[in-house]
Write a protein that holds these residues in place. Structure first.
Motif, short mmCIF file in Angstrom:
data_model
loop_
_atom_site.label_atom_id
_atom_site.label_comp_id
_atom_site.label_asym_id
_atom_site.label_seq_id
_atom_site.Cartn_x
_atom_site.Cartn_y
_atom_site.Cartn_z
N LYS A 52 0.88 -1.28 -0.04
CA LYS A 52 0.04 -0.16 -0.10
C LYS A 52 0.85 1.13 -0.16
O LYS A 52 1.97 1.42 0.75
CB LYS A 52 -1.00 0.04 1.33
CG LYS A 52 -1.81 -1.33 1.33
CD LYS A 52 -2.57 -1.16 2.63
CE LYS A 52 -3.16 -2.43 2.88
NZ LYS A 52 -4.31 -2.46 4.35
N GLU A 53 0.49 2.07 -0.61
CA GLU A 53 0.97 3.41 -1.00
C GLU A 53 0.40 4.72 -0.40
O GLU A 53 -0.79 4.71 -1.39
CB GLU A 53 2.05 3.74 -2.01
CG GLU A 53 3.11 2.76 -2.25
CD GLU A 53 4.14 3.14 -1.41
OE1 GLU A 53 4.27 4.28 -0.83
OE2 GLU A 53 5.31 2.34 -1.03
N ARG A 54 0.22 5.38 0.48
CA ARG A 54 -0.81 6.46 0.71
C ARG A 54 0.19 7.69 0.48
O ARG A 54 1.16 8.12 0.89
CB ARG A 54 -0.91 6.47 2.32
CG ARG A 54 -2.04 7.44 2.94
CD ARG A 54 -2.47 7.46 4.24
NE ARG A 54 -1.49 7.93 4.85
CZ ARG A 54 -0.92 6.90 5.67
NH1 ARG A 54 -1.11 5.74 5.83
NH2 ARG A 54 -0.07 7.45 6.48
N ILE A 55 -0.66 8.46 -0.25
CA ILE A 55 -0.11 9.84 -0.63
C ILE A 55 -1.28 10.97 -0.31
O ILE A 55 -2.37 10.81 -0.14
CB ILE A 55 0.29 10.08 -2.08
CG1 ILE A 55 -0.90 9.88 -2.86
CG2 ILE A 55 1.12 9.04 -2.58
CD1 ILE A 55 -0.81 10.40 -4.60
N SER A 56 -0.69 12.17 0.14
CA SER A 56 -1.59 13.25 0.04
C SER A 56 -1.87 14.14 -1.29
O SER A 56 -0.93 14.16 -2.14
CB SER A 56 -0.97 14.55 1.07
OG SER A 56 -0.83 13.92 2.26
N VAL A 57 -3.07 14.42 -1.40
CA VAL A 57 -3.44 14.88 -2.68
C VAL A 57 -4.01 16.35 -2.22
O VAL A 57 -4.99 16.48 -1.48
CB VAL A 57 -4.49 14.27 -3.47
CG1 VAL A 57 -5.04 15.33 -4.51
CG2 VAL A 57 -3.92 12.91 -3.94
N VAL A 58 -3.59 17.47 -2.82
CA VAL A 58 -3.86 18.91 -2.49
C VAL A 58 -4.67 19.49 -3.57
O VAL A 58 -4.22 19.32 -4.81
CB VAL A 58 -2.61 19.76 -2.29
CG1 VAL A 58 -3.22 21.25 -1.96
CG2 VAL A 58 -1.97 19.15 -1.00
N VAL A 59 -5.95 20.02 -3.59
CA VAL A 59 -6.71 20.49 -4.70
C VAL A 59 -6.65 22.06 -4.26
O VAL A 59 -7.04 22.45 -3.29
CB VAL A 59 -8.04 19.92 -4.52
CG1 VAL A 59 -8.77 20.69 -5.55
CG2 VAL A 59 -7.90 18.49 -4.87
#
Length: 870
Positions: A140-147
């Motif tokens: 599993k790879e968790r990333i942050s996504v900024v909009v």
């Protein structure tokens, strides 16, 4: 991601850390193992992502490796606004599973692809977790996504993106249907309202956010007879109360009431030819001429002009044009000079119309025709007299830089002029996947013009600079945004420039894919000839492939380069013989594919260009064929293996990667590294000539550094070791690439600079580097503590005892401390003064555990980390 680096054979106890931190890095991941002897898949590095409201972000492509070669399955999980009251979770396991609005995910056995064009109400920070499974274990790879908002921030008013002029061609249809759309990225919803529209015109909203609408109008015979031009307004108001008004004009062409009634004779419409006015000087009126032809009698030719807003239809004034004696079909007239003596220039807007008489009993069957067919002609009037060196430019100046032009759309500008030493720019707003085709038409004898298309980042997508009167560029656009057309020219001495017309066509992404000049060339039997040098543009359509042929002599070195925009569609290339034998295949994830090989025999070779998974894209080709042996190796050979490594000292060194006999070449170098001394090694080469990668290990094969970008140069920085020891540097070509390179080696004393190690960034508990544990643990030298904190994540897949040791020299740096945690719970720590720290966990259950390396001092230090499992 490039192909696997050259094989290294560490002892089994250290094999588990071969990919240490290369696969973790920026994201917090975990690998869950199951099944006897099964090794889990592992993601390649996935970076944090930033999306812009209302824009289609380039696809986020995630891939993983599996040491057992198992078939992989990609899925997706995520949470919008985690940790807040608005938190919303979503999950994608198979096609059809619900995702947030405007988000998409697709997957096959090779990769997962995330797309998203977020809405204004999705602004904020979100979490996305990519999952890959081999059926028994997963990573599993968790990333942050900024909009974030785009350029339209701070409560900006809506901006209309559709034309302000529309044409109803009655010879083709009796009904006009057209879109009205605005762009307003900082608003969730916009309200569109029409005002003053003619009777019978209807309007409806066609998007959930209200930013797109559609009007339909079928004028009655009475409306057609009464007027040729109708105007109304469109008002767009966002959710903050900001409004923008656009005046819209509908021009009715081919006034043919009889055509609607079905009892008019089959007669032609007038033809109006006019050379648009350029800049005008002085106080005299401005002369207009036109050539008008028809199959009947012309009863009126007139011009309408204004110096005010051309959307204000009431501001236009009319002037009549009269027949010129003894010049059949020629008409002339003047527009009054409205300039003043205060030195201010005045911009004029005008159009010309002709009316014929095909109905002697009335005007039911008469035709009405105006030019230009859309918009208006423009020119600038200067009150001063024309002086030597003045170039009568067109009225769209200044348009010499990107910040001076406003985005437009498809259409034709018929009255353009390019002065010597000038540059004309035009901005086109388009969507990702659209096919843009632009052309300029001019008289090359008066000045040779060139046309160039650039993407929003300034990258040239296509260029046309022939010696003909027509230049054309085209491309399938990679992203949504504003594209620029550059018009340049070369002129004879004493030239005052050249006139031209510009036509822009946009084929929507869902439209058909046009054939290029090489078609049909889907296989070797249809292969089209490929000339030496540059050629194109060509186009790959969905499920299409283009095959080219060219002549070679035995021993010729052949290099074929395919240039395209990867974000618009991923293309691959292969070079093969007439017998179908592959010589080279290039399948990278960059904007270029290049294949290089030595021709085995005299005859023909074939180049095939094709889309990955049915991708479509425009591209250009460059073919180079040279005699001789091609790549020339260096005096370091043979140095293919660590055992044959050539000693490398600080300074510069020249060498080359040359593949022989079907075997990929590897250059190995041995560097003797003093204790507490780092190194910085740079390989300099041209990526277009051949892409090289680098690998740094110790003698046992433990990975110490890796460089495999798609750039021209590669660099590895390594912080050093606790004791003097040799390290092995290996250089190799990506996908069999061959090229010369220069090496620059610098030794960096540890006291002078603290170089980062492979674990960075790993500076906080929420962003640890993943340590892949083997059956008995791992050992990793060459780690550096540079005044921050180093965090590592260990995933235990069985209940076990765990012992972790930290080795360093307190006499060469600060005293390092070690702690073992599970979440926020401290299990063990060692805060002594010795140069060896140990933490122990007994009977630890399955789960994730964290290691924290830190110090109460500020002096950097080097360390080795070792873990043992019982």
């Amino acid at each position: 991601m490039n192909e696997p680096y050259p094989a290294i054979t560490p002892p089994p106890a250290r094999l588990a850390l071969l990919w240490l931190l290369v696969l973790g890095g920026a994201a917090a991941g975990c690998a869950e193992s199951a099944g006897e002897g099964n090794r889990p898949p592992a993601f390649l590095t996935i970076h944090q992502q930033e999306f812009v409201i209302g824009e289609a972000h380039a696809p986020v492509i995630v891939t993983a490796t599996d040491p057992d070669g198992d078939r992989l399955r990609y899925t997706l999980r995520g949470t919008l606004w985690p940790g807040t009251a608005e938190a919303t979770s979503f999950r994608w396991d198979e096609p059809g599973d619900p995702l947030p609005p405007m988000m998409g995910f697709s997957a096959d056995i090779h990769q997962g692809v995330l797309t998203w064009a977020p809405l204004a109400n999705q602004q904020g920070t979100h979490e996305v977790t990519f999952v890959v499974s081999d059926g028994q274990a997963e990573d599993k790879e968790r990333i942050s996504v900024v909009v974030r908002p785009g350029e339209d921030v701070g409560g900006g008013a809506p901006r209309f993106t559709t034309p302000s002029s529309f044409v109803l061609q009655l010879v083709q249809t009796d009904t006009l249907t057209a879109a009205i759309a605005v762009k307003d990225d900082d608003s969730t919803r916009v309200t569109l309202v029409l005002g003053g529209q003619p009777e019978g015109l209807t309007f409806k909203t066609t998007s959930e956010d209200g930013k797109r609408g559609e009007f339909t109008w079928r004028p009655t015979p009475g409306q057609i007879a009464a007027r040729a031009i109708y105007g109304f307004s469109a008002t767009a108001t966002d959710d903050a109360g900001n409004s923008t008004v656009q005046q819209i004009r509908v021009v009715i062409r081919l006034k043919d009431g009889g055509g609607l009634q079905g009892d008019c004779p089959a007669t032609a419409v007038p033809t109006v030819e006019h050379q648009p006015l350029r800049d005008q000087y002085g106080a005299a009126p401005y002369a207009l001429t036109a050539t008008v032809t028809d199959d009947g009698e012309i009863v009126r030719v007139f011009a309408a002009f204004t110096t005010k807003d051309p959307q204000d239809l009431g501001s236009f004034q009319g002037v009549e044009l009269s027949p010129i004696p003894d010049q059949l079909g020629r008409y002339s007239g003047t527009i009054p000079n409205l300039t003043t003596t205060d030195g201010q220039d005045v911009t004029y807007y005008y159009y010309l119309c002709a009316v014929d008489d095909d109905d002697p009993a009335g005007d039911t069957c008469d035709h009405f025709w105006c030019v230009p067919e859309e918009a208006v002609y423009t020119f600038i009037a200067h009150p001063r007299e024309q002086q030597a060196g003045d170039c009568a430019d067109d009225a769209r100046e200044p348009n010499d830089s990107p910040d001076q032009v406003s985005p437009g759309g498809a259409g034709t500008l018929p009255d353009l002029w390019l002065c010597p030493d000038d540059l004309d720019l035009f901005a086109i707003e388009a969507q990702a996947g659209d096919e843009l085709v632009a052309s300029i038409l001019f008289a090359a004898a008066d000045g040779d013009l060139a046309l160039e298309l650039r993407d929003p980042a300034g990258t040239v997508l296509d260029r046309s600079a022939s010696s003909s009167d027509l230049e054309q560029v085209s491309a399938i656009l990679p992203t949504t945004g504003v594209y620029l057309l550059y018009v340049t020219g070369q002129f004879p001495p004493d030239s005052d420039g050249n006139g031209y017309s510009l036509t822009v066509d946009l084929l929507p992404a869902s439209g058909s894919c046009p054939a290029d000049a090489g078609e049909p060339n889907e296989n070797a039997g249809q292969a089209s000839p490929l000339p030496l040098g540059d050629s194109g543009p060509y186009t790959i359509c969905a499920e299409d492939r283009d095959v080219y042929r060219f002549a070679v002599n035995a021993g010729d070195t052949v290099t074929a380069t395919v240039d395209f925009v990867h974000a618009a569609g991923d293309l691959d290339a292969r070079l093969f013989t007439a017998a179908g034998e592959d010589l080279r295949v290039s399948a990278t994830s960059t904007d270029q594919e290049q294949v290089t090989a030595v021709a085995p025999t005299t005859g023909e070779l074939f180049l095939e260009v094709y889309g990955f998974r049915g991708a479509r894209s425009s591209y250009r080709l460059r073919l180079e064929v040279g005699g001789g042996e091609g790549c020339a190796g260096s005096n370091d050979e043979p140095n293919e293996t660590p055992g044959q490594a050539t000693p490398l000292s600080p300074g510069s060194h020249e060498a080359a990667i040359c593949n022989r006999g079907g075997e990929d070449d590897v250059d190995s170098y041995r560097i003797t590294l003093p204790a507490f001394t780092g190194l910085r090694v740079t390989a300099r080469f041209s990526q277009q000539q051949g892409d090289l990668d680098m690998l740094l290990t110790d003698e046992a094969g433990t990975l110490l550094g890796l460089a495999e970008s798609m750039d021209d140069d590669e660099e590895i920085s390594f912080p050093g070791l606790l004791a003097e020891a040799p390290v092995i540097l290996q250089i190799y070509g990506y996908s069999g690439a061959e090229t010369g390179y220069g090496l620059e080696l610098e030794l960096v004393p540890f006291a002078g600079q603290c170089l980062p190690d492979l674990s960075e960034p790993a500076d906080d508990q929420g962003n640890p580097s993943l340590v892949l544990l083997g059956a008995g643990g791992f050992t990793q030298p060459g780690l550096s503590w540079c005044g921050d904190e180093d965090w590592y994540a260990l995933d235990l897949t069985r209940t076990t005892d765990l012992a972790v040791g930290l080795e360093f020299d307190p006499g060469r740096g600060g005293n390092l401390l070690l702690a073992l945690l599970q979440g926020d719970r401290l299990l063990d720590q060692d805060t002594g003064r010795a140069g060896s720290k140990t933490v122990v966990g007994e009977g630890l259950p399955v789960g994730r555990y964290l290691l924290r390396v830190y110090s109460l001092e500020t002096t950097p230090n080097l360390y080795t980390l070792e873990a043992l499992l019982d």
